[in-house]
Write a protein that holds these residues in place. Structure first.
Motif: not given
Lengths: 195, 451
Positions: A195, B96, A153, B92-94, A191, A49, B340-341, B145-148, B337-338
């Motif tokens: 996640e 994952k 955040d 808006n997110s890719p 990026s 996060c 935005l989550k 660009g998300i890795h996991n 969680p942050c």
């Protein structure tokens, strides 16, 4: 009557101050010309996060000392806060650092190192961060680098996009001396921390 | 806004907007009844007058002073400063996460199954390997660009299509280096088909595994039955135990569903614990009128009391030095969680989609078969990103019932699918689920505090 008296004492003082200011600007510009303030962002594996390790590079010991004085001041503030626990109302959860702590840290640091960065812009930067975790922060032995751990955040893409741009704009518009922020890694490598 | 409640003779106060959680004494607890976040010069005297029969003037003034101090420092009655972040651009997110429904078929016939006994009402079908591979390509392509990346093998019963599961994992692993990705696989299984080979595979490749079991034998076997109507407890428990014993420190959950027939579900949680499962979760069957066994308003009081009962039992277990992890009470009160989550919730239709055996892409595994939530098809190489829009506007600020709720940053507006099925719209909030969720948050906070 001497020439100085004819000009008037006020005028002499003004001229002297002006020349002194020019001298300060000249010396300062020479001193800081090559001063690069580097912010390097690395992925913090295992984070889910938006936790990221940010390495802040300080070109001079002078900059580093400003940073540490700011750090110590914030630590003192927190310690004092911890010692004054209210009697009737006890908060059971707390962040290591609050947004305002971080704002304070950056205000002191940036205003010390960079002289007069606009507080409003800095507050915009700080708003984007939820908290800063400094308990693992440390200096890198034998260098002028300090490693601080931040949690924020906003997604890192936004971090890159909004925060660093904000910093750049702020510095570009308001700074007396040329200072450059360097982001070492390309955006696509940043990026993952989204996640 | 604040929320206060008592648990185990302790007064809790949650400041929803800042996330600050306080333990307060009785006098402060009472004072908070008279405060609404508006502090005026006369407020203190007003409260002294209201509570003078119960407490001395000095005590009231002292407690009020501390509350006021907390208010000034933004830890009580704090402002909601996050609304400006709830923009489509920010949210808006890719993609994952993908729920890969490798089998729209099941070797069990659980009576409360939301997936129409495994085929989601779309007909029994297993996913072809080519479709699964295209799903892997799809998530890589759309993950930015998300890795996991997360891929959940789901069904029906995914082990009915084990070869495809294996080959899909192999295929995804073969692409990780090239695209700088790391796949985290999860599988949800009823356990019927587990054998040594599958256990080894799951324990070596799956980041997480969900083992479906409802608790006590008589409870489990009432609903979790084979197609022939035989209870499955004795078939699956030994296999689950074997898997868990060989799993080491890797994550797993024994996951149960409770219905109106086991409102005393804490007994089922403890039963699973007695079987050796340390990581347990338990969810209600909230299917509205679809199933007779579903939890409805009639059972709400009982469920809320049982949540507290379970929380007390878990606290006692933890305080006795034993290890138990109940997923539903896991809450990180210090960080979590942050923002935005918290605003966007589970990410369905945004960073999370489900793919069916025929390649259809849906916003969530629970709405498979609902045409309005179909976003494209893997095999036809179609994906309409515009269909993300309703999900990007599904934040707590866009939902009328959520805006002023103290729990909004914890539940993020609840489950869109539940809202759709029970209220007819993803923007509505399902009251029954809300009430249960709030109790769960109360228990979670208390649990974290006491242990």
């Amino acid at each position: 009557m001497s020439k100085f008296k004819k000009l008037g004492v006020d005028t002499v003082v003004k001229v002297r101050n002006f020349l002194f200011m020019l001298f300060v600007v000249f010396v300062g510009a020479c001193f800081c010309k090559n001063s690069v303030y580097a912010v390097r962002v690395f992925e913090d594996a295992g984070s889910s996060c938006g936790s990221s390790k940010i390495v802040m590079g300080f070109e001079t010991k002078h900059e580093l000392s400003y940073f540490y004085s700011a750090l110590n001041r914030v630590k003192t503030i927190l310690k004092e806060r911890g010692e004054k626990q209210p009697k009737n109302v006890q908060q059971i959860n707390s962040y290591d650092f609050t947004v305002s702590d971080f704002a304070e840290l950056f205000r002191i640091h940036l205003s010390g190192c960079l002289r007069g960065s606009g507080d409003a812009s800095i507050m915009e930067i700080c708003k984007a961060f939820s908290r800063i975790v400094l308990k693992d922060s440390q200096s890198v032995p034998g260098t002028n680098f300090a490693v601080i751990y931040l949690k924020y955040d906003l997604f890192l893409e936004n971090f890159e996009k909004t925060i660093l741009n904000c910093v750049r704009e702020s510095l570009g518009e308001n700074q007396f001396f040329p200072v450059e922020f360097v982001l070492d890694l390309p955006v696509n490598q940043l990026s993952p921390v989204r996640e | 806004m604040i929320h206060k409640y008592r648990f185990r003779n302790t007064n809790f106060v949650i400041d929803g907007n800042s996330g600050a959680i306080h333990i307060v004494d009785d006098i402060s607890y009472d004072i908070l009844d008279y405060l609404d976040g508006n502090f005026f010069d006369y407020t203190e005297e007003y409260i002294v007058k209201k509570l003078s029969d119960k407490y001395s003037r000095e005590k009231i003034k002292e407690a009020y002073g501390e509350i006021f101090k907390m208010y000034k420092s933004g830890k009580l009655f704090s402002e909601d400063i996050h609304e400006s972040l709830a923009t489509e651009e920010n949210l808006n997110s890719p993609i994952k996460s993908v729920c890969l429904n490798v089998a729209h078929d099941c070797n069990m016939q659980c009576k409360y199954c939301f997936a129409s006994k495994g085929d989601f009402g779309c007909g029994r079908e297993l996913m072809a390997l080519e479709t699964a591979k295209k799903a892997v390509d799809f998530v890589i392509k759309n993950s930015g660009g998300i890795h996991n990346l997360e891929m959940d093998f789901f069904g029906g019963e995914p082990l009915m299509n084990f070869e495809v599961v294996k080959e899909t994992v192999k295929y995804a692993r073969s692409l990780e280096k090239k695209y700088n990705k790391n796949f985290r696989f999860t599988i949800t299984t009823n356990g019927i088909l587990l054998d040594d080979e599958k256990i080894d595979f799951i324990n070596s490749e799956m980041f997480d595994v969900v083992l479906s079991l409802d608790g006590r034998k008589e409870i489990n076997d009432k609903y979790r039955v084979t197609r022939g109507g035989v209870g499955t407890y004795d078939m699956v428990v030994p296999k689950f135990q074997k898997l868990v014993a060989a799993r080491g420190d890797k994550s797993y959950y024994a996951r149960g569903t409770y219905t109106k027939d086991n409102i005393n579900f804490s007994d089922d949680v403890l039963h699973m614990y007695s079987l050796g499962f340390k990581h347990i979760s338990m969810e209600p069957a909230l299917c509205g009128d679809k199933f007779e066994s579903s939890i409805n308003e009639k059972y709400l009081d009982g469920v809320l009391k049982e949540q507290e009962n379970l929380c007390n039992k878990l606290i006692d277990i933890k305080l006795s030095g034993k290890n138990i992890d109940f997923f539903n009470f896991n809450i990180d009160i210090n960080e979590g969680p942050c923002i935005l989550k918290r605003l966007k919730g589970c990410g369905c239709g945004n960073d999370y989609v489900a793919v069916t055996p025929n390649g259809d892409i849906y916003s969530c595994h629970q709405v498979v078969g609902e045409e309005k939530f179909k976003m494209g098809n893997i095999n036809e190489n179609t994906f309409d990103a515009k269909l993300k829009k309703p999900f990007l506007s599904m934040t707590i600020y866009h939902k009328e019932k959520c805006r002023d709720c103290w729990a909004k940053f914890y539940c993020s507006g609840g489950c869109a699918a539940k809202n759709h099925f029970n209220c007819g719209n993803i923007m509505n909030s399902y009251d029954l689920a809300c009430k249960m969720q709030k109790k769960k948050i109360e228990c979670s906070v208390a649990y974290q505090y006491f242990v």
